[in-house]
Design a protein around this motif. Structure first.
Motif, short mmCIF file in Angstrom:
data_model
loop_
_atom_site.label_atom_id
_atom_site.label_comp_id
_atom_site.label_asym_id
_atom_site.label_seq_id
_atom_site.Cartn_x
_atom_site.Cartn_y
_atom_site.Cartn_z
N GLN A 148 -7.51 0.65 0.86
CA GLN A 148 -6.90 1.80 1.52
C GLN A 148 -6.32 1.44 2.88
O GLN A 148 -5.58 2.22 3.48
CB GLN A 148 -7.95 2.90 1.69
CG GLN A 148 -7.41 4.31 1.60
CD GLN A 148 -6.82 4.61 0.23
OE1 GLN A 148 -7.25 4.06 -0.78
NE2 GLN A 148 -5.81 5.45 0.21
N CYS A 187 -11.40 8.75 3.28
CA CYS A 187 -9.98 8.48 3.12
C CYS A 187 -9.68 7.88 1.75
O CYS A 187 -8.70 8.25 1.09
CB CYS A 187 -9.49 7.53 4.21
SG CYS A 187 -9.33 8.29 5.84
N ALA A 188 -10.54 6.95 1.32
CA ALA A 188 -10.34 6.34 0.01
C ALA A 188 -10.46 7.38 -1.10
O ALA A 188 -9.65 7.39 -2.05
CB ALA A 188 -11.35 5.22 -0.19
N CYS A 202 -2.53 9.97 6.63
CA CYS A 202 -3.13 8.77 7.20
C CYS A 202 -4.10 9.16 8.31
O CYS A 202 -4.00 10.24 8.89
CB CYS A 202 -2.07 7.80 7.73
SG CYS A 202 -1.00 8.47 9.03
N THR A 211 5.76 3.31 -0.81
CA THR A 211 5.19 1.97 -0.89
C THR A 211 5.64 1.15 0.31
O THR A 211 6.85 1.04 0.58
CB THR A 211 5.62 1.27 -2.19
OG1 THR A 211 5.15 2.04 -3.31
CG2 THR A 211 5.03 -0.14 -2.27
N SER A 245 -11.13 -2.94 2.25
CA SER A 245 -10.73 -1.71 1.56
C SER A 245 -9.25 -1.76 1.23
O SER A 245 -8.43 -2.00 2.11
CB SER A 245 -11.02 -0.48 2.42
OG SER A 245 -10.45 0.68 1.83
N GLU A 247 -9.79 10.49 -0.95
CA GLU A 247 -8.68 11.44 -0.89
C GLU A 247 -7.32 10.75 -0.95
O GLU A 247 -6.28 11.41 -0.81
CB GLU A 247 -8.77 12.27 0.40
CG GLU A 247 -10.02 13.12 0.50
CD GLU A 247 -10.03 14.27 -0.50
OE1 GLU A 247 -8.94 14.65 -0.98
OE2 GLU A 247 -11.12 14.80 -0.79
N GLN A 248 -7.33 9.41 -1.14
CA GLN A 248 -6.09 8.63 -1.20
C GLN A 248 -5.26 8.80 0.08
O GLN A 248 -4.03 9.01 0.05
CB GLN A 248 -5.27 9.01 -2.43
CG GLN A 248 -5.93 8.61 -3.75
CD GLN A 248 -6.12 7.09 -3.85
OE1 GLN A 248 -5.17 6.33 -3.92
NE2 GLN A 248 -7.38 6.65 -3.86
N ILE A 249 -5.94 8.70 1.20
CA ILE A 249 -5.32 8.78 2.52
C ILE A 249 -5.32 7.38 3.13
O ILE A 249 -6.33 6.68 3.10
CB ILE A 249 -6.09 9.76 3.43
CG1 ILE A 249 -5.99 11.18 2.89
CG2 ILE A 249 -5.60 9.68 4.88
CD1 ILE A 249 -6.92 12.17 3.57
N ALA A 250 -4.20 6.96 3.67
CA ALA A 250 -4.11 5.62 4.27
C ALA A 250 -5.03 5.53 5.48
O ALA A 250 -5.08 6.42 6.32
CB ALA A 250 -2.67 5.31 4.67
N GLY A 307 0.85 -1.18 0.00
CA GLY A 307 0.00 0.00 0.00
C GLY A 307 0.88 1.23 0.00
O GLY A 307 2.10 1.14 -0.19
N VAL A 308 0.28 2.39 0.23
CA VAL A 308 1.03 3.64 0.19
C VAL A 308 0.82 4.38 1.50
O VAL A 308 -0.32 4.53 1.98
CB VAL A 308 0.60 4.53 -1.00
CG1 VAL A 308 1.33 5.86 -0.96
CG2 VAL A 308 0.86 3.81 -2.31
#
Length: 310
Positions: free
Chosen positions: A265, A211-212, A192, A25, A263, A214-217, A19-20
């Motif tokens: 994320q 979060c998903a 995150c 990564t 998820s 906004e691409q936030i862990a 994941g990120v």
């Protein structure tokens, strides 16, 4: 190239895939270091456990200076080597209070956040903490705090942003927050969010979706519930027990695997003070849940907590 007579050790697999986190990564299953405090009287065992986690592919570790009143950070400093390239995530917003009514005391004021970052830098022995989470008191289990600790989010983010600009922290995360608080914080570049969340405690589904988007862990704590008296346990659910029996794994592994499947994320930071549980937690990242099993698990209703909320 090494000489033919030398054997190059194979790289450890990434538990749970990748994941990120903060633009990097990482393995989707990391390690939550809080439980290392249980090994306070056996420092060598604590160091060995963390080294074993790294050898098994863990590349991000969650900690706080107030875990064990600095003991956990000291162990991390001693156990990790620069070549491990482990991403450390710490948090501020509370401090140890061994003589108080609770083991922690809320410390939300900007000057206290700065002092918390400096304390983490000192005990970890680093010049920069890659990610620092602001542990708010908006959601989840909190402890009582006086009125002067109800600090405006903007003041806190201004302090953390200044610390990031100064190079003392690499990125900002949030913990124990509501969707509205996250939305307000988005301009600060949140990487995150840590909130209590599990198969039996899914009140924050809307926060996970944000979060998903906004691409936030999404890094849930209490991933199996049951952390405090009155909290439902994932491992008590009949559907979880049935899935574990069918898959030949433990109920705890089913609960962790569900989070990863639910998820993309999600990153996990399960904590433990034993080698067996560490290995089982990381192995959960390889468990495949078929559609029938996922349907049965998804059908488990949320279980209200009877634990005291403050």
């Amino acid at each position: 190239m090494p000489p033919a007579s030398e054997t190059v050790p194979a790289a450890a697999p990434c538990p749970g895939g990748t994941g990120v986190l903060a633009g990097r990564t990482v393995a989707r299953v990391g390690y939550g270091a809080m439980q290392l405090e249980r090994l306070h009287d056996d420092r060598a065992a604590a160091i060995a456990l963390l080294r074993h986690a790294i050898d098994l592919g863990v590349d991000h570790v969650d900690t706080a200076e107030f875990y064990g009143n600095g003991f956990v950070n000291d162990v991390i400093r001693e156990a990790l080597r620069p070549e491990d390239d482990v991403l450390i995530v710490s948090k501020v917003g509370a401090v140890s209070d061994p003589g108080g009514p609770f083991p922690l005391r809320v410390a939300q004021r900007p000057e206290e956040l700065r002092a918390g970052v400096e304390a983490n830098l000192a005990t970890l022995g680093v010049e920069q903490i890659p990610v620092v989470n602001l542990r708010r008191m908006d959601a989840g289990m909190t402890i009582p705090f006086p009125d002067d600790q109800a600090v405006d989010l903007d003041d806190q983010l201004a302090e953390l942003t200044a610390l990031r600009d100064a190079g003392k922290i690499g990125a900002i995360g949030l913990s124990s927050v509501s969707p509205d608080v996250l939305r307000r914080a988005l301009p600060a570049g949140v990487v995150c969010v840590q909130n209590p969340y599990s198969l039996v405690a899914r009140d924050d589904e809307d926060l996970l979706e944000l979060c998903a988007a906004e691409q936030i862990a999404w890094v849930p704590y209490f991933p199996l519930g049951g952390a405090l008296p009155g909290m439902a346990k994932v491992t008590d659910e009949p559907a979880v027990l049935a899935a574990a029996d069918r898959l030949g794994c433990t109920p705890a592994q089913v609960g962790l695997a569900w989070l990863l499947h639910h998820s993309p994320q999600t990153l996990l930071i399960p904590g433990t003070a034993t080698t067996g549980h560490l290995e089982a937690n990381l192995a959960a990242g390889s468990i495949i849940l078929d559609d029938e099993t996922l349907t049965a698990l998804d059908a488990i209703p949320p279980r209200p907590s009877t634990a005291p909320l403050h």
